[in-house]
Design a protein around this motif. Sequence first.
Motif, PDB file in Angstrom:
ATOM      1  N   UNK A  16       0.714  -1.216   0.107  1.00  0.00           N
ATOM      2  CA  UNK A  16       0.182   0.044   0.089  1.00  0.00           C
ATOM      3  C   UNK A  16       0.926   1.330  -0.048  1.00  0.00           C
ATOM      4  N   UNK A  17       0.450   2.377  -0.843  1.00  0.00           N
ATOM      5  CA  UNK A  17       1.181   3.362  -0.711  1.00  0.00           C
ATOM      6  C   UNK A  17       1.817   4.213   0.624  1.00  0.00           C
ATOM      7  N   UNK A  18       0.984   3.917   1.407  1.00  0.00           N
ATOM      8  CA  UNK A  18       1.108   4.324   2.958  1.00  0.00           C
ATOM      9  C   UNK A  18       2.306   3.630   3.499  1.00  0.00           C
ATOM     10  N   UNK A  19       2.621   2.121   3.191  1.00  0.00           N
ATOM     11  CA  UNK A  19       3.835   1.499   3.505  1.00  0.00           C
ATOM     12  C   UNK A  19       4.801   2.083   2.736  1.00  0.00           C
ATOM     13  N   UNK A  20       4.655   2.204   1.743  1.00  0.00           N
ATOM     14  CA  UNK A  20       6.010   2.706   0.650  1.00  0.00           C
ATOM     15  C   UNK A  20       6.372   4.224   1.419  1.00  0.00           C
ATOM     16  N   UNK A  21       5.495   4.976   1.443  1.00  0.00           N
ATOM     17  CA  UNK A  21       5.887   6.231   1.975  1.00  0.00           C
ATOM     18  C   UNK A  21       6.666   6.253   3.507  1.00  0.00           C
ATOM     19  N   UNK A  22       6.287   5.386   4.346  1.00  0.00           N
ATOM     20  CA  UNK A  22       6.609   4.909   5.455  1.00  0.00           C
ATOM     21  C   UNK A  22       8.245   4.397   5.480  1.00  0.00           C
ATOM     22  N   UNK A  23       8.477   3.595   4.348  1.00  0.00           N
ATOM     23  CA  UNK A  23       9.628   3.087   4.363  1.00  0.00           C
ATOM     24  C   UNK A  23      10.611   4.468   3.705  1.00  0.00           C
ATOM     25  N   UNK A  24       9.824   5.047   3.064  1.00  0.00           N
ATOM     26  CA  UNK A  24      10.820   6.439   2.566  1.00  0.00           C
ATOM     27  C   UNK A  24      11.307   7.025   3.633  1.00  0.00           C
ATOM     28  N   UNK A  25      10.278   7.195   4.888  1.00  0.00           N
ATOM     29  CA  UNK A  25      10.668   7.963   5.949  1.00  0.00           C
ATOM     30  C   UNK A  25      12.003   7.356   6.536  1.00  0.00           C
ATOM     31  N   UNK A  26      11.938   6.236   6.741  1.00  0.00           N
ATOM     32  CA  UNK A  26      13.080   5.494   7.311  1.00  0.00           C
ATOM     33  C   UNK A  26      14.465   5.713   6.281  1.00  0.00           C
ATOM     34  N   UNK A  27      14.282   5.758   5.223  1.00  0.00           N
ATOM     35  CA  UNK A  27      15.430   6.258   4.291  1.00  0.00           C
ATOM     36  C   UNK A  27      16.043   7.445   4.354  1.00  0.00           C
ATOM     37  N   UNK A  28      14.893   8.352   4.422  1.00  0.00           N
ATOM     38  CA  UNK A  28      15.332   9.898   4.770  1.00  0.00           C
ATOM     39  C   UNK A  28      16.018   9.864   6.092  1.00  0.00           C
ATOM     40  N   UNK A  29      15.413   9.318   7.238  1.00  0.00           N
ATOM     41  CA  UNK A  29      15.850   9.243   8.322  1.00  0.00           C
ATOM     42  C   UNK A  29      17.708   8.911   8.400  1.00  0.00           C
ATOM     43  N   UNK A  30      17.814   7.688   7.578  1.00  0.00           N
ATOM     44  CA  UNK A  30      18.994   7.213   7.558  1.00  0.00           C
ATOM     45  C   UNK A  30      19.980   8.226   6.899  1.00  0.00           C
ATOM     46  N   UNK A  31      19.472   8.996   5.808  1.00  0.00           N
ATOM     47  CA  UNK A  31      20.129  10.029   5.133  1.00  0.00           C
ATOM     48  C   UNK A  31      20.491  11.252   6.092  1.00  0.00           C
ATOM     49  N   UNK A  32      19.755  11.387   7.032  1.00  0.00           N
ATOM     50  CA  UNK A  32      20.099  12.540   8.000  1.00  0.00           C
ATOM     51  C   UNK A  32      21.237  12.063   9.001  1.00  0.00           C
ATOM     52  N   UNK A  33      21.420  10.847   9.093  1.00  0.00           N
ATOM     53  CA  UNK A  33      22.592  10.311   9.694  1.00  0.00           C
ATOM     54  C   UNK A  33      23.829  10.141   9.055  1.00  0.00           C
TER      55      UNK A  33
END
Length: 468
Positions: A16-33
Amino acid sequence: MAKATGTLRWYERVPHPAILIFCLLIVVWVMTLIIPAGTFDRHEIDGRSAVIPGTFHLIDAASPSFLEIFHVVPLGMVQAASIIIVVLIGGGLFRVLEATGALENMVGTLVKRLGSDHPVPLIWLMTFVFGALGVAVGYENNIALIPIAVLLGRAMGGDRLVGTSIALGGVGIGFATSPINVYTVGVSDQIADLPLFSGAGLRSVLCVGALCLLAHHTSRYMKKLRRDSNATLLRDAEDEGSSLRKPLADYRLNASDYRVLGTFVIGLAIMLYGVFSYGWYIDEISATFLAIAIVAGLMARLPASKINTYFFEGAASVTTGALLVGLARGLQVLLEQGQIGDTIVHTLAEPLGHMPVLVSTLAMTLVHSVINFFIPSGSGQAMATMPIMIPLSDLIGMTRQTAILAFQVGDGLTNLIVPTSGGTLAMLAMARVPYDVWVRFFFPMLLQAFLLSWVILAIAVAIDWGPA
């Protein structure tokens, strides 16, 4: 026809798109590190904050904690509240209009008169109508028209994607390539010290060409559906509703329909007058939609209780899409907390100065496409990047007009697929088309539009395109 679970194709197993966007949230969080925080100094240009070239520097900033992945979701909902509200009210408006029967009678009468046996000419006509709206009116300002195109697509024998492609695709392409786009071309011309909306000729060629590609893409999909209804990219549950309920020969407009449609047109006219004369935006558009729903219901002589019921039914039907807008906005909130946006802009822009002019021009479109994920606002990206790209173009021998077109292409076209584009998600919510299905449908068209844009940009470099 429903497909058995064991026969689902790979793309039908996408989460579901909500799952995809939440996965992107995790990716962006890793990028901030990983990516160091940095910033440009800024100054104001006509009341808007713009970066000062050559001032980028790293800063000390704490990376967001893992718990911020969850915290930015409600924060994103709050920041995207105005867009969420316009989606909910827009859904309510169109349920009321559907209940009056006026929209269905209008679309049925139109298709009856133009003929449904040969839908391709109608697809081309309506693609250019919506494209013209994107060119002249804007992007989110056309959200109210999306469900009409969906109903039109269904009336021609297509699915929800046909109408969505005509409306969202047409408005999006028109807005992206508009020679008079105040948010991208207008702001960039001001930064580059060029005459306002100069270079309209070549931009118009790109605009017409891209709309032709879109009309062809939609028509091919429509022909495929007419040969085999199972060729739809939508699952059965995603494509239900918004169909004509009687034979085309039975459709005609009555006095009530004219009153309701007149109310809708007058409401849109008032809204557009407010947009262009008084700077109305999402909140005022929402208020206008609400007024149209009430007055249209009364014009159809619906009881107040029925108007209320239909309105909330419509709002409920678009709730998932509305909430996705807020979820996607959390991506921007997380990027802002990590303060890595300027670092990404600086890192992507710096190598362009070491390439040949043509290669640098084409690469600039890709750079802006990537940046558009992090800064989906057209005017916002112009203020963040063009003060860097304009002096850079002077140094490498690229005309300022060409640099602005490269920005316009990279920013505008990718607006139609990036999950951080609130306007796109809002219109998909109104059309009730899942984000992942839309991306799968539109991505081949996006590649074609980029190829056409690169041809136009190559011509711009070859003729040393100036401000005329």
